[in-house]
Design an enzyme around this catalytic site. Structure first.
Site, PDB file in Angstrom:
ATOM      1  N   HIS A  13       0.839  -1.216   0.065  1.00  0.00           N
ATOM      2  CA  HIS A  13      -0.111  -0.040  -0.106  1.00  0.00           C
ATOM      3  C   HIS A  13       0.815   1.725   0.105  1.00  0.00           C
ATOM      4  CE1 HIS A  13      -2.176   3.433   2.234  1.00  0.00           C
ATOM      5  NE2 HIS A  13      -1.808   3.440   3.198  1.00  0.00           N
ATOM      6  N   TYR A  47      -5.630   8.845   2.472  1.00  0.00           N
ATOM      7  CA  TYR A  47      -6.118   9.691   3.977  1.00  0.00           C
ATOM      8  C   TYR A  47      -4.028  10.491   3.631  1.00  0.00           C
ATOM      9  CZ  TYR A  47      -2.968   5.544   4.715  1.00  0.00           C
ATOM     10  OH  TYR A  47      -1.384   4.950   5.491  1.00  0.00           O
ATOM     11  N   ASP A 336     -26.096 -19.721  21.739  1.00  0.00           N
ATOM     12  CA  ASP A 336     -27.186 -20.201  21.952  1.00  0.00           C
ATOM     13  C   ASP A 336     -27.610 -21.594  21.318  1.00  0.00           C
ATOM     14  OD1 ASP A 336     -28.326 -18.223  19.774  1.00  0.00           O
ATOM     15  OD2 ASP A 336     -30.027 -18.350  20.581  1.00  0.00           O
TER      16      ASP A 336
HETATM   17  N1  THG Z   1     -31.943 -24.884  14.858  1.00  0.00           N
HETATM   18  C1  THG Z   1     -31.127 -25.881  15.638  1.00  0.00           C
HETATM   19  N2  THG Z   1     -30.030 -25.367  16.372  1.00  0.00           N
HETATM   20  C2  THG Z   1     -30.565 -23.804  16.662  1.00  0.00           C
HETATM   21  C3  THG Z   1     -31.009 -22.814  15.615  1.00  0.00           C
HETATM   22  C4  THG Z   1     -32.464 -23.078  14.905  1.00  0.00           C
HETATM   23  N3  THG Z   1     -29.170 -23.628  16.996  1.00  0.00           N
HETATM   24  C5  THG Z   1     -28.515 -22.311  16.732  1.00  0.00           C
HETATM   25  C6  THG Z   1     -29.765 -20.938  16.682  1.00  0.00           C
HETATM   26  N4  THG Z   1     -31.577 -21.601  15.612  1.00  0.00           N
HETATM   27  C7  THG Z   1     -30.834 -21.051  17.823  1.00  0.00           C
HETATM   28  N5  THG Z   1     -32.065 -20.138  18.022  1.00  0.00           N
HETATM   29  C8  THG Z   1     -33.156 -20.298  18.644  1.00  0.00           C
HETATM   30  C9  THG Z   1     -34.717 -19.760  18.965  1.00  0.00           C
HETATM   31  C10 THG Z   1     -34.938 -20.214  19.508  1.00  0.00           C
HETATM   32  C11 THG Z   1     -35.392 -21.142  19.579  1.00  0.00           C
HETATM   33  C12 THG Z   1     -35.194 -22.113  18.415  1.00  0.00           C
HETATM   34  C13 THG Z   1     -33.418 -21.460  18.122  1.00  0.00           C
HETATM   35  C14 THG Z   1     -36.983 -21.890  19.634  1.00  0.00           C
HETATM   36  N6  THG Z   1     -37.495 -21.023  21.183  1.00  0.00           N
HETATM   37  C15 THG Z   1     -38.694 -21.333  21.037  1.00  0.00           C
HETATM   38  C16 THG Z   1     -39.095 -20.479  22.372  1.00  0.00           C
HETATM   39  O1  THG Z   1     -38.453 -20.000  22.546  1.00  0.00           O
HETATM   40  O2  THG Z   1     -40.485 -20.288  22.305  1.00  0.00           O
HETATM   41  C17 THG Z   1     -38.980 -22.744  22.723  1.00  0.00           C
HETATM   42  C18 THG Z   1     -37.843 -22.442  23.449  1.00  0.00           C
HETATM   43  C19 THG Z   1     -38.166 -23.646  24.544  1.00  0.00           C
HETATM   44  O3  THG Z   1     -39.232 -24.222  24.411  1.00  0.00           O
HETATM   45  O4  THG Z   1     -36.910 -23.567  25.383  1.00  0.00           O
HETATM   46  O5  THG Z   1     -37.563 -22.506  19.015  1.00  0.00           O
HETATM   47  O6  THG Z   1     -32.754 -22.797  14.097  1.00  0.00           O
HETATM   48  N7  THG Z   1     -31.101 -26.881  14.981  1.00  0.00           N
END
Ligand code: THG
Length: 602
Positions: A13, A47, A336
């Site tokens: 650069h 810059y 998550d």
């Molecule tokens: N499918 C699968 N795994 C995953 C995701 C997915 N892992 C990463 C990410 N997506 C995780 N995030 C979520 C967010 C919400 C839910 C599932 C995955 C979900 N929640 C319900 C609710 O909040 O009402 C149920 C929660 C419960 O009963 O504990 O469904 O898409 N395989």
């Protein structure tokens, strides 16, 4: 040097320095190099900075000048051009000349000056332009902080120092994590292609959905040929080709009424997404979930290990699926996950980033095996009120609500295809994620497609997917929440069982005090208004937070926005800034759609 592979490309650069400028004489004392800030000419890739009474000019306007890292000389062999630095290459004046007019336009005083000296300085571009930070798992105690630019410098220094001393930086740096690249993103060819393009785009204003244009296609799901036949509009993520909508659904969009969009938010968007969301609520749709990261955790110690590593209680009989969090010691949300217990000592995890696998591997005892199975497998989400009518005739197993409950998993067959079926849905409709090996993916797609014809099945893309998940209030890790946030703030406390025994992060959560900010759902007041994400949010006229995710909610007829804000009451009026305008929005109660879960639990 250490056997640790770092995906980055060195590029030269240009940096040039004028002679003394009469106009700049006396601006700085002779002993002071610079007193004014660095100036960026974003539109012209330039810059400027001071060198006492001279001006230094840095340029990204020239053609990319990649350097083969294996030709970089050793320190003692480096020529003095002008300083003895292996990263300092001879100045190529012809690459600088075309920018001179731009320099003189911005600073007329430069017109009468000349470039007195210059060099082509070599520095590092990663495939996504962000630094590479963290400790190598293959060589514990070996830390990396590479491809760090002036704009990152002090922040990176702070984050890495905290990481080394406290085990974790105080700000979220997952976008810099050295584990973030997929295997397919670490080849020398990919690193060269992407690194070169990062140089070209470094000062560009990019649309949030702008995909890379090469190398494509890189990763495709087994359904790719069918997606092409249906006119998929593909964007790219993690190397994957991901359909955002399908032109084949255009006829469904003909009677969809939507407000007009501004040119920027209309990019990489189509009203067809609205029709696909509607069909998901009214009939049934197939979603390609192949890019969703899958880990398999097996072994006699698997349950105890996952119990220690995550927040929810996983000690359920095989067949259970649990939504749970990976926390760090301070209670921050690292990810998550959905954890499906497929057998006593076999779990399938739906994960987010590559860092999830890394984090688990760092903590795993000898009797636990962890494997990323994403690439060898595939997944179709079959979702909508007619999902059961579609799937049940294809299997001898009982897919009724009684026989196959919500958040349950089972091994089954769909026609000729063995599948792992999980009854859950990120789009908030009845249905299943169906997993199989990659070789059988096309057969699975065709089987579902054929059987779905009498139910009006469609293929639906990520544009509808993202809209539906926001209406349902499902968080996306890395956007809506990171390790800077805890479960109380992010609104995922239902995934934490403080009474299940010890787990990583539990002690910190016990002490977690008042909630000072909360992931908050907003609806834009004007049905025609749209924002895209990362915009600032104002409460009482003052900046109070930022947008994490946004999408038009086709069911609600308003743009749905999630934002980090000081805990506000539902009904509070706020503003989201979009292209300099303050767009009125109102804090909403969650979830915005189907709060009694009647669509999904039936
Ligand atoms: N499918 C699968 N795994 C995953 C995701 C997915 N892992 C990463 C990410 N997506 C995780 N995030 C979520 C967010 C919400 C839910 C599932 C995955 C979900 N929640 C319900 C609710 O909040 O009402 C149920 C929660 C419960 O009963 O504990 O469904 O898409 N395989």
């Amino acid at each position: 040097m250490a056997g640790v592979h770092v995906p980055l490309l060195p590029l030269a650069h240009q940096y040039a320095r004028t002679g003394p400028l009469p106009e700049h004489a006396g601006v700085n004392d002779p002993g002071t190099e610079a007193s004014r800030p660095i100036l960026r000419f974003q539109d012209r890739d330039l810059y400027f900075r001071e060198h006492t009474d001279r001006i230094g000019i840095g340029s990204y306007a020239h053609k990319p000048l990649p350097v083969d890292p294996f030709t970089v000389p050793a320190y003692d062999d480096a020529p003095a051009t002008p300083m003895r630095m292996p990263s300092s290459y001879p100045f190529t004046r012809e690459d600088c000349d075309p920018s001179w007019e731009d320099c003189a336009w911005l600073m007329p005083a430069l017109a009468d000056s000349e470039v007195e000296e210059g060099f082509n300085g070599v520095f590092s571009f990663t495939p996504d332009g962000m630094p590479v930070l963290g400790e190598a798992r293959s060589l514990r105690g070996f830390w990396l902080a590479e491809a760090v630019w002036v704009t990152h410098s002090a922040g990176v220094a702070k984050a890495v120092a905290e990481w080394m001393v406290d085990g974790r930086p105080s700000t979220d740096v997952h976008e810099c994590d050295l584990t973030r690249f997929e295997d397919a993103q670490r080849s020398p060819a990919y690193v060269a292609d992407r690194g070169t393009q990062q140089f070209v785009e470094v000062y560009d204003v990019l649309h949030p959905l702008q995909p890379m244009d090469r190398p494509r296609p890189l990763r495709v799901s087994p359904f790719y040929a069918r997606q092409q036949e249906l006119g998929a509009y593909f964007l790219e993520g993690g190397g994957w080709e991901r359909p955002h909508w399908y032109e084949a659904n255009a006829p469904l969009a003909e009677d969809v009424e939507l407000p007009a969009r501004d040119a920027w938010s209309a990019r990489h968007w189509s009203p067809i997404a609205a029709a696909e969301a509607k069909a998901t609520h009214e009939k049934v749709a197939l979603y390609d979930m192949t890019p969703l990261r899958r880990l398999e955790v097996t072994g006699p110690g698997a349950l105890a290990f996952l119990q220690r590593m995550t927040s929810n209680n996983l000690a359920n009989k095989p067949g259970a699926v649990t939504y749970t969090l990976l926390l760090d010691e301070r209670g921050g949300i690292r990810s998550d996950l959905t954890v499906a217990r497929l057998a006593a000592d076999r779990f399938q995890i739906g994960a987010n980033s590559r860092a999830d696998e890394d984090w688990l591997l760092r903590h795993a005892p000898d009797d636990v095996r962890i494997r990323d199975i994403t690439s060898g497998t595939c997944c179709i989400g079959v979702w909508g009120p007619l999902a059961r009518e579609l799937v049940q005739p294809l299997t001898r197993d009982d897919f009724s609500h009684q026989g196959f409950g919500y958040f349950r998993a089972r091994q089954s067959h769909i026609g000729h295809v063995p599948v792992t079926a999980l009854r859950l849905s990120y789009v908030g409709e009845l249905g299943w994620e169906l997993y199989t090996s990659a070789d059988l993916g096309l057969r699975l797609w065709d089987t579902l497609w054929e059987a779905g014809q009498e139910h009006g099945v469609i293929a639906a893309g990520r544009s509808a997917f993202n809209s539906l998940r926001l209406e349902k209030g499902y968080r996306a890790w890395g956007h809506d929440m990171t390790d800077e946030h805890n479960q109380y703030e992010a609104g995922v406390g239902f995934a934490v069982r403080l009474d299940k025994g010890d787990f990583v992060g539990r002690k910190a959560l016990e002490k977690a005090g008042e909630v000072r900010r909360r992931l908050t759902a907003l609806l834009l007041d004007d049905p025609a208004a749209v924002v895209l994400g990362k915009e600032p949010v104002y409460v009482d006229g003052a900046p109070a937070g930022y947008v994490t995710s946004a999408s038009y909610g086709y069911t609600l007829g308003r743009c749905v926005v999630y934002a980090w804000l000081p805990p506000p009451a539902a009904g509070t009026a706020v503003h989201v800034e979009y292209f300099g305008e303050k767009v009125p929005a109102t804090v909403a109660d969650e979830p915005l759609f189907d709060p009694d879960m009647s669509r999904i639990r039936r």
